[in-house]
Design a protein around this motif. Structure first.
Motif, PDB file in Angstrom:
ATOM      1  N   GLY A 151      -9.353  -7.806   5.383  1.00 29.35           N
ATOM      2  CA  GLY A 151      -8.459  -6.980   5.397  1.00 29.35           C
ATOM      3  C   GLY A 151      -8.778  -5.654   4.542  1.00 29.35           C
ATOM      4  O   GLY A 151      -9.363  -5.867   3.602  1.00 29.35           O
ATOM      5  N   TRP A 152      -8.196  -4.602   5.093  1.00 25.80           N
ATOM      6  CA  TRP A 152      -8.501  -3.234   4.377  1.00 25.80           C
ATOM      7  C   TRP A 152      -8.122  -3.361   2.987  1.00 25.80           C
ATOM      8  O   TRP A 152      -8.751  -2.722   2.157  1.00 25.80           O
ATOM      9  CB  TRP A 152      -7.934  -1.914   5.165  1.00 25.80           C
ATOM     10  CG  TRP A 152      -8.683  -0.907   4.721  1.00 25.80           C
ATOM     11  CD1 TRP A 152      -8.249   0.264   4.093  1.00 25.80           C
ATOM     12  CD2 TRP A 152     -10.023  -0.617   4.949  1.00 25.80           C
ATOM     13  NE1 TRP A 152      -9.000   1.239   4.002  1.00 25.80           N
ATOM     14  CE2 TRP A 152     -10.119   0.709   4.561  1.00 25.80           C
ATOM     15  CE3 TRP A 152     -11.142  -1.003   5.544  1.00 25.80           C
ATOM     16  CZ2 TRP A 152     -11.329   1.445   4.305  1.00 25.80           C
ATOM     17  CZ3 TRP A 152     -12.444  -0.493   5.414  1.00 25.80           C
ATOM     18  CH2 TRP A 152     -12.544   0.863   4.975  1.00 25.80           C
ATOM     19  N   SER A 197       0.649  -1.289   0.041  1.00 27.87           N
ATOM     20  CA  SER A 197      -0.073   0.015  -0.094  1.00 27.87           C
ATOM     21  C   SER A 197       0.874   1.340  -0.299  1.00 27.87           C
ATOM     22  O   SER A 197       0.499   2.262  -0.870  1.00 27.87           O
ATOM     23  CB  SER A 197      -0.824  -0.060   1.338  1.00 27.87           C
ATOM     24  OG  SER A 197      -1.915   1.090   1.385  1.00 27.87           O
ATOM     25  N   THR A 198       1.880   1.324   0.771  1.00 32.37           N
ATOM     26  CA  THR A 198       2.880   2.368   0.854  1.00 32.37           C
ATOM     27  C   THR A 198       3.492   2.643  -0.690  1.00 32.37           C
ATOM     28  O   THR A 198       3.637   3.727  -0.919  1.00 32.37           O
ATOM     29  CB  THR A 198       3.991   2.183   2.029  1.00 32.37           C
ATOM     30  OG1 THR A 198       3.264   2.009   3.207  1.00 32.37           O
ATOM     31  CG2 THR A 198       5.070   3.372   1.656  1.00 32.37           C
ATOM     32  N   GLY A 199       3.976   1.494  -1.215  1.00 36.54           N
ATOM     33  CA  GLY A 199       4.440   1.811  -2.500  1.00 36.54           C
ATOM     34  C   GLY A 199       3.483   2.479  -3.634  1.00 36.54           C
ATOM     35  O   GLY A 199       3.879   3.323  -4.336  1.00 36.54           O
ATOM     36  N   GLU A 200       2.162   2.023  -3.342  1.00 36.62           N
ATOM     37  CA  GLU A 200       1.268   2.651  -4.343  1.00 36.62           C
ATOM     38  C   GLU A 200       0.933   4.044  -4.004  1.00 36.62           C
ATOM     39  O   GLU A 200       0.803   4.762  -4.995  1.00 36.62           O
ATOM     40  CB  GLU A 200      -0.014   1.603  -4.341  1.00 36.62           C
ATOM     41  CG  GLU A 200       0.083   0.323  -4.775  1.00 36.62           C
ATOM     42  CD  GLU A 200       0.582   0.392  -6.163  1.00 36.62           C
ATOM     43  OE1 GLU A 200      -0.376   1.048  -7.085  1.00 36.62           O
ATOM     44  OE2 GLU A 200       1.280  -0.418  -6.717  1.00 36.62           O
ATOM     45  N   VAL A 201       0.813   4.438  -2.632  1.00 40.46           N
ATOM     46  CA  VAL A 201       0.748   5.750  -2.489  1.00 40.46           C
ATOM     47  C   VAL A 201       1.802   6.637  -2.723  1.00 40.46           C
ATOM     48  O   VAL A 201       1.627   7.547  -3.456  1.00 40.46           O
ATOM     49  CB  VAL A 201       0.235   6.048  -1.034  1.00 40.46           C
ATOM     50  CG1 VAL A 201       1.382   5.815   0.050  1.00 40.46           C
ATOM     51  CG2 VAL A 201      -0.577   7.445  -0.627  1.00 40.46           C
ATOM     52  N   ALA A 202       2.985   6.223  -2.789  1.00 40.80           N
ATOM     53  CA  ALA A 202       4.031   6.826  -3.186  1.00 40.80           C
ATOM     54  C   ALA A 202       3.924   7.010  -4.711  1.00 40.80           C
ATOM     55  O   ALA A 202       4.462   8.282  -5.278  1.00 40.80           O
ATOM     56  CB  ALA A 202       5.257   6.159  -2.651  1.00 40.80           C
ATOM     57  N   GLU A 207      -7.496  -5.585  12.447  1.00 38.63           N
ATOM     58  CA  GLU A 207      -8.652  -4.813  12.666  1.00 38.63           C
ATOM     59  C   GLU A 207      -9.986  -5.557  11.970  1.00 38.63           C
ATOM     60  O   GLU A 207     -10.820  -4.627  11.701  1.00 38.63           O
ATOM     61  CB  GLU A 207      -8.323  -3.404  12.242  1.00 38.63           C
ATOM     62  CG  GLU A 207      -8.692  -3.047  10.957  1.00 38.63           C
ATOM     63  CD  GLU A 207      -7.544  -3.555  10.112  1.00 38.63           C
ATOM     64  OE1 GLU A 207      -7.527  -2.799   8.836  1.00 38.63           O
ATOM     65  OE2 GLU A 207      -6.878  -4.635  10.133  1.00 38.63           O
ATOM     66  N   GLN A 208      -9.775  -6.697  11.488  1.00 40.26           N
ATOM     67  CA  GLN A 208     -10.654  -7.137  10.566  1.00 40.26           C
ATOM     68  C   GLN A 208     -12.113  -7.323  11.026  1.00 40.26           C
ATOM     69  O   GLN A 208     -12.834  -7.340  10.139  1.00 40.26           O
ATOM     70  CB  GLN A 208     -10.169  -8.637   9.874  1.00 40.26           C
ATOM     71  CG  GLN A 208      -8.872  -8.213   9.122  1.00 40.26           C
ATOM     72  CD  GLN A 208      -8.027  -9.523   9.087  1.00 40.26           C
ATOM     73  OE1 GLN A 208      -8.504 -10.816   9.214  1.00 40.26           O
ATOM     74  NE2 GLN A 208      -6.745  -9.413   8.415  1.00 40.26           N
ATOM     75  N   SER A 262      -5.139   1.345   7.100  1.00 39.76           N
ATOM     76  CA  SER A 262      -6.593   0.997   7.310  1.00 39.76           C
ATOM     77  C   SER A 262      -7.484   2.072   7.163  1.00 39.76           C
ATOM     78  O   SER A 262      -7.161   3.165   6.629  1.00 39.76           O
ATOM     79  CB  SER A 262      -6.647   0.432   9.001  1.00 39.76           C
ATOM     80  OG  SER A 262      -5.828  -0.666   9.053  1.00 39.76           O
ATOM     81  N   GLY A 263      -8.810   1.616   7.492  1.00 45.40           N
ATOM     82  CA  GLY A 263      -9.727   2.783   7.344  1.00 45.40           C
ATOM     83  C   GLY A 263     -10.091   3.729   8.285  1.00 45.40           C
ATOM     84  O   GLY A 263      -9.450   3.844   9.435  1.00 45.40           O
TER      85      GLY A 263
END
Length: 493
Positions: A374-375, A19-24, A396-397, A145-146
């Motif tokens: 999972g989120w 997820s971090t790679g994608e937002v970067a 947190e599921q 997460s959300g």
């Protein structure tokens, strides 16, 4: 032209790093003034991060670099590995602070470096706020997460620190409901994540929430149209940082796949191509999801009873209790499946190991998703418009499942309050019966259900949010402008 260097410090977990790679990538492609260095922590055991990082590097656009944080020395590794799991993780992150500081100094001394615009740290790496403070730059948080879960974290912290209430963990076996800001409905204690159900883990989450409030802003992987109530609640919290809703952040390239998974992917898609539209239920439980032999038998019986076409990602549990090792693929499914199951279901079902999840969810033959909630998986299912049946396992599921079923109406309740047993205490996993699973699958695959129509509506809204002028597009732009403004203000003083 002002150029800003952002330092990303993700948590060393597959879902967090993807997820971090994608937002970067999203930020760098959106604004040519932004360069990003992603610092990679390496756990002292095989966690799947190394192969994943190599795939991310190959996909990364210009102005994004990946920097490996040096391995810990042998003595430190041995010391950390002797600690309980939560103490290990906290101490491991703490030990990364000095190497991170040294790496950032080196980056800033490079000939092509821009001005340091701030740190973007993972929700589990909040001790890096102190490193950002040493460089006198803002610390932002990327929350994977959300928004509702973030609101729950702040609510829990506020209860325990400011209202002198008894700890939520003391209510774990009651039928109590909690008036959590950000939720329309009262939240039953039974769907609280496991981390809120013991004093030790609850204290861990409260400590994180306390540090999150120190950030200048929090980027949440969510969409206004999906979590408007929670985002509004966070905005009304006078002690919470500014919230940027930047989702859905989704990896579409299967970066988590190993090289030997490509042939498997082709085989899966070929099989799906032969199935009628919306006819297949897809069962997949995330990078850490696996079950005991007894539970596998119940799932297999449910699939046979339902008569439903299915694609089932079945993984072997790790036997190393002290390590968060990823499940692996079975070499022979017959060692765990009921005798004759594969032969009896050969015309309508397929059992696989690793699953190219977004590719599968995007396929027109897939009509339902039995998921751990999972989120990342939740957002992928919404993006593809595939309704879900909730079977949470950890993290947190459970609260995600409650939100999907009760708040949003885009999932059916298979076993919303399920949680895996504590491996370290040799606590067995509870068993969901074949009858319960069959009932959930039949409800999920109802072609005319309100859940299906609501999911289609949410899919359309979330996709529009990413387009120019959409809610997420606008919020990302506001964050990027804030980063540049901070640098310009610093240059003028």
């Amino acid at each position: 032209m002002v150029r800003a260097e952002l330092i990303f410090v993700p948590s060393p977990g597959v879902g967090h790093l993807l997820s971090t790679g994608e937002v970067a990538k999203l930020l760098a492609r959106r604004d040519e003034r932004i360069s990003i260095s992603i610092l990679i922590m390496k756990l002292p055991y095989d966690s799947g991060i190394e192969a994943l990082t190599q795939n991310l590097k190959r996909e990364a656009p210009e102005r994004i670099s990946f920097v490996d944080i040096p391995d810990l020395d042998e003595a430190t590794r041995t010391e950390l590995m002797s600690l309980p799991r939560m103490s290990f993780f906290t101490s491991f992150i703490e030990h990364q602070r000095t190497p991170v500081k040294n790496i950032v100094k080196s980056i800033l001394e490079g000939p092509d470096s821009g001005k340091l615009g701030g740190f973007v740290i993972d929700m589990f790496c909040t001790s890096m706020i102190e490193v950002a403070n040493e460089f006198n730059v803002p610390a932002y948080v990327y929350f994977t997460s959300g928004a509702a879960f973030l609101s729950l974290m702040f609510y829990t912290q506020n209860l325990e620190e400011n209202e002198n209430c008894r700890e939520i963990s003391e209510c774990k076996d009651t039928d109590a409901d909690l008036p959590v800001p950000g939720f329309i409905n009262p939240v039953p204690v039974k769907v609280l994540p496991s981390v809120f159900r013991t004093k030790e883990l609850s204290a861990f989450i409260v400590a994180i929430a306390r540090r999150l409030r120190e950030a200048k802003a929090i980027l949440v992987n969510t969409v206004w149209e999906l979590e408007a109530c929670a985002i509004k609640a966070l905005a009304d919290d006078v002690n919470a940082p500014l919230i940027h809703h930047v989702g859905p952040i989704i990896n579409f390239t299967n970066a988590g796949a190993a090289n030997n998974d490509k042939k498997s992917e082709e085989d899966i898609i070929s099989w799906l191509d032969c199935q009628p539209p919306l006819s297949v239920v897809f069962l997949c439980f995330g990078s850490m999801g696996s079950f005991s032999n007894e539970q596998v038998t119940e799932i297999a019986q449910a699939l046979e009873l339902s008569g439903q076409r299915f694609l089932w990602s079945l993984r072997r549990p790790s036997q190393e209790k002290e390590k968060m090792k990823l499940p692996t693929d079975y070499e022979d499914y017959s060692e765990v499946l009921p005798e004759g199951f594969l032969a009896r279901t050969s015309g309508i079902g397929k059992v696989i190991g690793w699953a190219p999840q977004v590719t599968i969810l995007s396929h027109p033959s897939v009509g339902g998703f039995v998921s751990h909630c999972g989120w990342n998986s939740t957002l992928e299912s919404i993006w593809c418009g595939v309704p879900m049946a909730t079977w949470p396992l950890y993290s947190e599921q459970q609260i995600n499942a409650f939100q999907l079923v009760k708040e949003l109406g885009i999932a059916v309740d298979l076993k919303m309050d399920y949680r895996k047993g504590n491996m370290l205490n040799n606590e067995p996993d509870p068993i969901v019966t074949a009858e319960e699973i069959e009932r959930g699958i039949r409800c999920l695959m109802d072609g005319d259900s309100e859940v299906r129509s609501k999911m289609k509506e949410m899919k359309d809204q979330c996709r529009k949010a990413t387009e120019e002028g959409g809610s997420s597009y606008t919020s990302i732009g506001q964050f990027l402008e804030a980063v540049i403004d901070t640098i310009q203000e610093g240059a003028s003083t």
